[in-house]
Design an enzyme around this catalytic site. Structure first.
Site, PDB file in Angstrom:
ATOM      1  N   ARG A   8      -8.138 -24.223   8.652  1.00  0.00           N
ATOM      2  CA  ARG A   8      -7.751 -22.708   8.864  1.00  0.00           C
ATOM      3  C   ARG A   8      -7.399 -21.968   7.627  1.00  0.00           C
ATOM      4  O   ARG A   8      -7.830 -21.084   7.412  1.00  0.00           O
ATOM      5  CB  ARG A   8      -6.475 -22.819   9.629  1.00  0.00           C
ATOM      6  CG  ARG A   8      -6.698 -23.639  11.324  1.00  0.00           C
ATOM      7  CD  ARG A   8      -7.319 -22.343  12.058  1.00  0.00           C
ATOM      8  NE  ARG A   8      -6.482 -21.001  11.997  1.00  0.00           N
ATOM      9  CZ  ARG A   8      -5.557 -20.707  12.964  1.00  0.00           C
ATOM     10  NH1 ARG A   8      -5.020 -21.636  13.682  1.00  0.00           N
ATOM     11  NH2 ARG A   8      -4.998 -19.481  12.741  1.00  0.00           N
TER      12      ARG A   8
ATOM     13  N   ARG B 223      -0.923 -11.404  15.491  1.00  0.00           N
ATOM     14  CA  ARG B 223      -0.903 -12.429  16.399  1.00  0.00           C
ATOM     15  C   ARG B 223      -0.004 -11.686  17.558  1.00  0.00           C
ATOM     16  O   ARG B 223       1.042 -11.565  17.260  1.00  0.00           O
ATOM     17  CB  ARG B 223      -0.267 -13.759  15.918  1.00  0.00           C
ATOM     18  CG  ARG B 223       0.036 -14.674  17.286  1.00  0.00           C
ATOM     19  CD  ARG B 223       0.433 -16.103  16.837  1.00  0.00           C
ATOM     20  NE  ARG B 223      -0.585 -16.793  16.609  1.00  0.00           N
ATOM     21  CZ  ARG B 223      -0.786 -18.241  16.766  1.00  0.00           C
ATOM     22  NH1 ARG B 223       0.299 -18.843  16.949  1.00  0.00           N
ATOM     23  NH2 ARG B 223      -1.655 -18.435  16.246  1.00  0.00           N
TER      24      ARG B 223
ATOM     25  N   ASP C 251      -7.063 -28.287  24.632  1.00  0.00           N
ATOM     26  CA  ASP C 251      -5.913 -27.337  24.136  1.00  0.00           C
ATOM     27  C   ASP C 251      -4.860 -27.676  25.015  1.00  0.00           C
ATOM     28  O   ASP C 251      -4.970 -28.169  26.305  1.00  0.00           O
ATOM     29  CB  ASP C 251      -6.419 -26.027  24.092  1.00  0.00           C
ATOM     30  CG  ASP C 251      -5.337 -25.190  23.618  1.00  0.00           C
ATOM     31  OD1 ASP C 251      -4.323 -25.847  22.865  1.00  0.00           O
ATOM     32  OD2 ASP C 251      -5.373 -23.928  23.669  1.00  0.00           O
TER      33      ASP C 251
ATOM     34  N   GLN D 259      -9.584 -19.812  14.493  1.00  0.00           N
ATOM     35  CA  GLN D 259      -9.432 -21.063  14.847  1.00  0.00           C
ATOM     36  C   GLN D 259     -10.992 -21.571  15.120  1.00  0.00           C
ATOM     37  O   GLN D 259     -11.039 -22.972  14.439  1.00  0.00           O
ATOM     38  CB  GLN D 259      -8.485 -21.238  16.132  1.00  0.00           C
ATOM     39  CG  GLN D 259      -8.390 -22.580  16.687  1.00  0.00           C
ATOM     40  CD  GLN D 259      -7.473 -23.492  15.789  1.00  0.00           C
ATOM     41  OE1 GLN D 259      -6.283 -23.140  15.383  1.00  0.00           O
ATOM     42  NE2 GLN D 259      -8.003 -24.610  15.358  1.00  0.00           N
TER      43      GLN D 259
ATOM     44  N   CYS E 158      -6.793 -27.631  18.884  1.00  0.00           N
ATOM     45  CA  CYS E 158      -6.242 -26.792  17.685  1.00  0.00           C
ATOM     46  C   CYS E 158      -4.901 -26.957  17.480  1.00  0.00           C
ATOM     47  O   CYS E 158      -4.345 -26.258  16.302  1.00  0.00           O
ATOM     48  CB  CYS E 158      -6.529 -25.306  18.465  1.00  0.00           C
ATOM     49  SG  CYS E 158      -5.575 -25.099  19.868  1.00  0.00           S
TER      50      CYS E 158
ATOM     51  N   HIS F  68      -8.851 -16.638  20.222  1.00  0.00           N
ATOM     52  CA  HIS F  68      -8.391 -17.232  18.747  1.00  0.00           C
ATOM     53  C   HIS F  68      -9.557 -17.325  17.932  1.00  0.00           C
ATOM     54  O   HIS F  68     -10.015 -18.457  17.697  1.00  0.00           O
ATOM     55  CB  HIS F  68      -7.693 -18.460  18.973  1.00  0.00           C
ATOM     56  CG  HIS F  68      -6.484 -18.810  18.119  1.00  0.00           C
ATOM     57  ND1 HIS F  68      -6.571 -18.143  16.877  1.00  0.00           N
ATOM     58  CD2 HIS F  68      -5.991 -19.885  17.924  1.00  0.00           C
ATOM     59  CE1 HIS F  68      -5.477 -18.781  15.987  1.00  0.00           C
ATOM     60  NE2 HIS F  68      -5.294 -19.867  16.677  1.00  0.00           N
TER      61      HIS F  68
END
Ligand code: CP
Ligand code: NVA
Length: 300
Positions: A287, A100, A219, A130, A259, A127
């Protein structure tokens, strides 16, 4: 070169389905593969995380391996030595590397030079874990694999870009409601449109975006690394809040996704986030399952 998962378009549509099948069988306890027995997965974090760190570490343990939490302070990726050199060295110890970080190019570089799979745990651009997990959540809730109208409302960011990547593989109606200055990545948008797989629509009218939607997704308005722009983004995006009023425009059985982490009262209200349409905690749980499937897939 090893099989990496840097973005969703690294997979074919058949492979996306294979990952969903694997995820489903693991989640139901039908299979419990241990591809990482006796192996270590390095988890490099240059940004904060709750879900990604804990779900990867837990998943790696369940796949028989051990995880190693690596921060910028230890390795200074790309500064202490080249990314290529670091990739070669890390490949001698680790079975897979999850990263990340800020720069998507750094992750591409790592994947180019590593001899082991690289899994993208979020960059400024995408991402992918996700969005694969979210699509799996959508399948679970709706009981079908496609034919969805998905409305993304808010900042055009790494989450929006990953939806666009998925829309270039799986047919869907993907409608984005955002301001002119908060549009998603132009190149990814163009590629998704040119793929001709999905109906992609961009509008500055949030009600138009969510009309008849099966899913409303939002988001944070300011992502990690942009928190200094939080007030500017809030003023650009205030009409894009996901609230009860906006929800009325969607289908009656519409689900609401985020998310997480959420900034309650900004991009989403408490009423919606805690209401009957919200599946945000199912997304968080999935996830774990989808990443176990991805980590197993790249080791095969
Ligand atoms: N959704 C997600 O990736 O959460 P974290 O930033 O907490 O990992
Ligand atoms: N767009 C958000 C997603 C967090 C999971 C960010 O990059 O901060």
């Amino acid at each position: 070169m090893a099989r990496s998962f840097v973005q969703i378009t690294d997979l074919t549509p058949d492979e996306v389905n294979e990952v969903f099948n694997l995820c489903d069988r693991m989640k139901k306890g039908e299979i419990a593969p241990k591809p990482y027995a006796g192996k270590t997965v390095g988890c490099i974090f240059h940004k904060a995380s709750l879900r990604t760190r804990i779900s990867f570490e837990t998943g790696i343990f369940q796949l028989g391996g051990q995880s190693l939490y690596i921060t910028e302070k230890e390795i200074s990726l790309g500064k202490r030595e080249t990314i290529a050199d670091a990739a070669k060295v890390l490949s001698r110890y680790l079975a897979t590397i999850m990263i990340r970080t800020f720069s998507h190019d750094d992750v591409e570089q790592l994947a180019l030079h590593a001899d082991v799979p690289i899994v993208n745990g979020l960059t400024d651009l995408t991402h992918p874990c996700q969005i694969l997990g979210d699509y799996y959540t959508l399948i679970e809730h709706k009981g079908r694999r496609d034919d969805f109208k998905i409305a993304y409302v808010g900042d055009g960011n790494n989450i929006t870009n990953s939806w666009l990547n998925l829309a270039s593989l799986i047919p869907m109606k993907f409608h984005i409601g955002t301001a002119a200055d908060t549009s998603p990545d132009k190149d990814i948008l163009k590629k998704a449109q040119e793929a001709g797989v999905s109906e992609i629509m961009l509008t500055d009218d949030p009600k138009e975006a969510v009309a008849g939607a099966d899913v409303i997704y939002t988001d944070v308005w300011a992502s990690m690394g942009q928190k200094d722009q939080a007030e500017e983004k809030a003023s650009l995006l205030k009409q894009y809040q996901v609230n009860d009023e906006l929800l009325k425009q969607a289908k009656a059985d519409c689900i609401v996704m985020h998310c997480l982490p959420a900034e309650r009262g900004r991009e989403i209200t408490d009423e919606v986030m805690d209401g009957p349409h919200s599946v945000v905690f199912d997304e968080a749980e999935n996830r774990l399952h989808i990443q176990k499937a991805i980590m197993t897939f790249v080791m095969e």
